[in-house]
Motif scaffolding. Structure first.
Motif, PDB file in Angstrom:
ATOM      1  N   PHE A 183       0.795  -1.227   0.000  1.00 21.79           N
ATOM      2  CA  PHE A 183       0.000   0.000   0.000  1.00 21.79           C
ATOM      3  C   PHE A 183       0.837   1.291   0.000  1.00 21.79           C
ATOM      4  O   PHE A 183       0.413   2.302  -0.545  1.00 21.79           O
ATOM      5  CB  PHE A 183      -0.985   0.021   1.191  1.00 21.79           C
ATOM      6  CG  PHE A 183      -2.020  -1.101   1.116  1.00 21.79           C
ATOM      7  CD1 PHE A 183      -2.195  -1.841  -0.045  1.00 21.79           C
ATOM      8  CD2 PHE A 183      -2.812  -1.405   2.217  1.00 21.79           C
ATOM      9  CE1 PHE A 183      -3.137  -2.867  -0.111  1.00 21.79           C
ATOM     10  CE2 PHE A 183      -3.752  -2.422   2.157  1.00 21.79           C
ATOM     11  CZ  PHE A 183      -3.906  -3.161   0.989  1.00 21.79           C
ATOM     12  N   ASP A 184       2.034   1.256   0.606  1.00 20.82           N
ATOM     13  CA  ASP A 184       2.810   2.494   0.707  1.00 20.82           C
ATOM     14  C   ASP A 184       4.047   2.492  -0.185  1.00 20.82           C
ATOM     15  O   ASP A 184       5.014   3.194   0.085  1.00 20.82           O
ATOM     16  CB  ASP A 184       3.239   2.707   2.172  1.00 20.82           C
ATOM     17  CG  ASP A 184       2.035   2.798   3.083  1.00 20.82           C
ATOM     18  OD1 ASP A 184       1.059   3.471   2.685  1.00 20.82           O
ATOM     19  OD2 ASP A 184       2.029   2.142   4.151  1.00 20.82           O
ATOM     20  N   LEU A 185       4.041   1.697  -1.208  1.00 22.86           N
ATOM     21  CA  LEU A 185       5.242   1.634  -2.057  1.00 22.86           C
ATOM     22  C   LEU A 185       5.264   2.815  -3.020  1.00 22.86           C
ATOM     23  O   LEU A 185       4.286   3.062  -3.729  1.00 22.86           O
ATOM     24  CB  LEU A 185       5.263   0.306  -2.852  1.00 22.86           C
ATOM     25  CG  LEU A 185       5.353  -0.968  -1.996  1.00 22.86           C
ATOM     26  CD1 LEU A 185       5.198  -2.210  -2.885  1.00 22.86           C
ATOM     27  CD2 LEU A 185       6.690  -1.023  -1.248  1.00 22.86           C
ATOM     28  N   ASP A 186       6.416   3.528  -3.008  1.00 19.71           N
ATOM     29  CA  ASP A 186       6.455   4.763  -3.812  1.00 19.71           C
ATOM     30  C   ASP A 186       6.557   4.502  -5.323  1.00 19.71           C
ATOM     31  O   ASP A 186       6.232   5.358  -6.121  1.00 19.71           O
ATOM     32  CB  ASP A 186       7.609   5.662  -3.351  1.00 19.71           C
ATOM     33  CG  ASP A 186       8.935   4.921  -3.354  1.00 19.71           C
ATOM     34  OD1 ASP A 186       8.923   3.695  -3.681  1.00 19.71           O
ATOM     35  OD2 ASP A 186       9.972   5.519  -3.042  1.00 19.71           O
ATOM     36  N   PHE A 187       7.013   3.279  -5.695  1.00 17.86           N
ATOM     37  CA  PHE A 187       7.168   3.042  -7.142  1.00 17.86           C
ATOM     38  C   PHE A 187       5.859   2.610  -7.799  1.00 17.86           C
ATOM     39  O   PHE A 187       5.791   2.462  -9.014  1.00 17.86           O
ATOM     40  CB  PHE A 187       8.289   2.028  -7.426  1.00 17.86           C
ATOM     41  CG  PHE A 187       8.010   0.638  -6.927  1.00 17.86           C
ATOM     42  CD1 PHE A 187       7.339  -0.284  -7.719  1.00 17.86           C
ATOM     43  CD2 PHE A 187       8.430   0.246  -5.664  1.00 17.86           C
ATOM     44  CE1 PHE A 187       7.097  -1.558  -7.273  1.00 17.86           C
ATOM     45  CE2 PHE A 187       8.184  -1.032  -5.217  1.00 17.86           C
ATOM     46  CZ  PHE A 187       7.512  -1.949  -6.013  1.00 17.86           C
TER      47      PHE A 187
END
Lengths: 395, 222
Positions: free
Chosen positions: B205-209
């Motif tokens: 859910f919080d992956l920047d890519f």
């Protein structure tokens, strides 16, 4: 290096056979056994048929018997000249022969009389017989016997001769001067050949009589006409043409062929049961695998090709193995067990060798009755699965 | 570009227990974009992935990939489409257990009869990238869960697909292996592939890519 033939696909198929080893070994075993049975039946049948054809070709054009109250009786030799006078008749040969019952063994011997052991037949007899001395035969006025009789006489302690019981109860001792070779035993197994004079003596026949006449005809298409003329001249005769004999032999063969047909039907039925069982479904593992193959980009054609190679390798290897085993069984081992269904030409059980007969049609029949059917039975259920959505198949 | 236009998907159509998996969905995924489909189990995420990969067809609507109406393609063409464009990483890997890791990876290429030298190089490259060199000849059923998943990823990438689809890729992995998978995804992002992931694993859910996250619930995009 890229090959034009997709060897990766073929490799994958072969690998799949080994991956499902136990199942495929079972199929290979059953399939080989069934093809072996089918081909053995056909090989034996072919072999006998080729032997039969040889016999049929040697049959007389016309055989004439005399009847009294519907029963065959001896034919007076005085009729010979009238028959010879019929247009188209080349030769009329009186035959003296009969069945001699040997009570000790409970078997009939077919005793055939010939005018005499003539020098012109020296080579022929030498070719047909084992351990044979023509000059001795001529001197002894002895006999030539079939291998079955030879064995039977030995079992009954007759060494080199046999005592025939004549109608008056006295004995006629005849020396054995030759035994027909085992590979002619289908025809000769229960046959005894000896001079006509001896046969008359044994059967109590008058010197001016024969059992029947055989007639040689110049033009085979004239046989029906000549047969008609004979019955016109001698209404008390039965005229048997080559065609009639052929039909009668053929019926005998067909009767035996019928037994084989029963075997053939049973093995074919079993084969189709197995095929039906295989065709009626694909295992859940195989089904899932087909789904995976589709999901990673295999088309239905690719899947069917793979299944085709798999089925072809199994069925073709089975086919070749079964044929080799079958040839060994029929032509080398002489088809123990199965051959017993076919024997019975003679009153003794013949110890004949089944002659090798190569018939491409037989190979084709066996091939088309088995390999393509197996391939179809493998491909059709796979095609059904492969036609579904990959997602549905994998679920 | 991937486009789903007014897509509805029903299972057991006509039956009393008919299931409506997707209701009038519209979705666009740009080339090179990484999209996460998230939502609870049974929300319809996997169905969307199946429709994009043409493993299934919509009941209503259409699926267009790079201008091609894949939902209208005949069966053999959908297979060709997958072979040329899609790399699918399945939730349960869907490997063939009786084949080795190497054989499983080759499977998608078999129908195209590849050049053997090229294939050998490609396999070396993939197995090195996923640290599986020593496992090439091992039957996949004897590999660990993480190794199996890496084999499944290698298989999905072997044909250089333009679209990578991953269905619940971390569902059967522990946290360490899940993080390893995320690292692999990051690398794939640099390959300019479109990547669509369906997962309800919070690790994603919080992956920047990840370019975009789409919530799905009861067959509808929220």
């Amino acid at each position: 290096m890229k090959s034009k033939i997709n060897l990766f696909l073929f490799d994958f198929s072969v690998l799949s056979i080994f991956r499902r080893g136990s199942k495929n070994i079972f199929i290979f075993f059953v399939f080989t056994l069934l093809i072996f049975l089918l081909s053995s039946v056909l090989f034996i049948s072919n072999s006998i048929k080729s032997e039969l054809d040889t016999t049929l070709n040697a049959l007389p054009d016309i055989t004439v018997q005399r009847l009294q109250a519907g029963r065959a009786i001896n034919m007076p030799l005085s009729r010979l000249n009238k028959l010879l006078a019929i247009d188209g008749v080349n030769a009329v040969i009186p035959r003296v022969w009969g069945y001699y019952y040997f009570a000790n063994a409970g078997a009939n011997f077919s005793v055939v009389g010939i005018d005499q052991f003539e020098d012109q037949y020296r080579d022929l007899y030498t070719k047909l017989c084992d351990k044979f001395n023509f000059d001795k035969l001529k001197k002894d006025s002895g006999m030539l016997i079939g291998s079955g009789i030879d064995q039977m006489l030995k079992n009954n302690f007759y060494q080199g001769y046999f005592n025939f019981v004549k109608p008056d109860g006295s004995l006629a001792k005849v020396k054995i001067d030759g035994v027909f070779k085992a590979d002619t035993a289908l025809e000769s197994n229960d046959v005894i050949v000896m001079p006509i004079k001896k046969v008359r003596e044994i059967f109590g026949m008058k010197p001016d009589e024969a059992v029947d006449f055989v007639i040689k005809v110049a033009n085979p298409s004239e046989i029906p006409n000549i047969a008609r003329k004979i019955t016109e001249i001698y209404p008390d005769t039965r005229v048997i043409t080559k065609e009639d004999l052929k039909i009668s032999y053929q019926n005998l063969f067909d009767y035996k062929g019928g037994l084989f047909l029963a075997l053939f039907v049973i093995s074919t039925f079993t084969f189709f049961m197995i095929i039906y069982d295989k065709a009626s479904g694909v295992s859940s593992d195989e089904k899932r695998e087909i789904g995976i193959l589709k999901a990673v980009g295999w088309t239905i054609d690719d899947i069917l090709k793979e299944k085709f190679y798999e089925a072809f390798v199994i069925s073709f290897v089975s086919f070749i193995t079964a044929l080799c085993l079958s040839m060994f069984y029929v032509y080398f081992l002489n088809a123990p067990l199965l051959r017993n269904i076919f024997i019975g030409y003679s009153n003794l059980k013949p110890a004949f060798d089944l002659p090798f007969s190569f018939d491409f049609q037989t190979f084709a029949i066996i091939f088309f009755l088995t390999v393509p059917i197996y391939i179809a039975a493998t491909i059709i259920p796979s095609w059904r699965v492969a036609s579904m959505d990959a997602d549905e198949v994998m679920r | 570009m991937i486009e789903l236009k007014n897509v509805t998907k029903e299972f057991k159509v006509g039956a009393k227990d008919k299931v409506v998996a997707l209701k009038d969905i519209n979705l666009h995924v740009q080339k090179g974009e990484i999209v996460l489909l998230k939502g609870p189990s049974g929300s319809g995420k996997s169905t969307i992935l199946s429709l994009i990969a043409a493993l299934n067809k919509p009941t209503i609507g259409e699926v267009i990939v790079d201008g091609k109406r894949v939902s209208k393609l005949a069966d053999n063409f959908t297979s060709l489409f997958r072979r040329e464009n899609i790399g699918f990483i399945f939730q349960r890997y869907n490997l063939i257990p009786s084949l080795s890791a190497k054989e499983n990876v080759i499977v998608p290429l078999i129908p195209s009869n590849p050049d053997s030298n090229w294939l050998e190089d490609r396999l070396q490259e993939l197995f090195q990238n996923f640290s599986l060199e020593s496992k090439m000849e091992v039957m996949v059923k004897n590999l660990s869960g993480g190794e199996q998943q890496r084999v499944a990823i290698a298989r999905a990438l072997v044909n250089n697909p333009s679209i990578i689809i991953a269905d619940e890729p971390t569902a059967n992995l522990d946290k360490k292996l899940s993080l390893e998978f995320i690292e692999i995804l990051k690398k794939l992002k640099n390959g300019h592939n479109s990547i669509i992931i369906a997962s309800h694993d919070p690790l994603f859910f919080d992956l920047d890519f990840i370019d975009r996250q789409i919530d799905i619930h009861n067959g509808e995009i929220l």
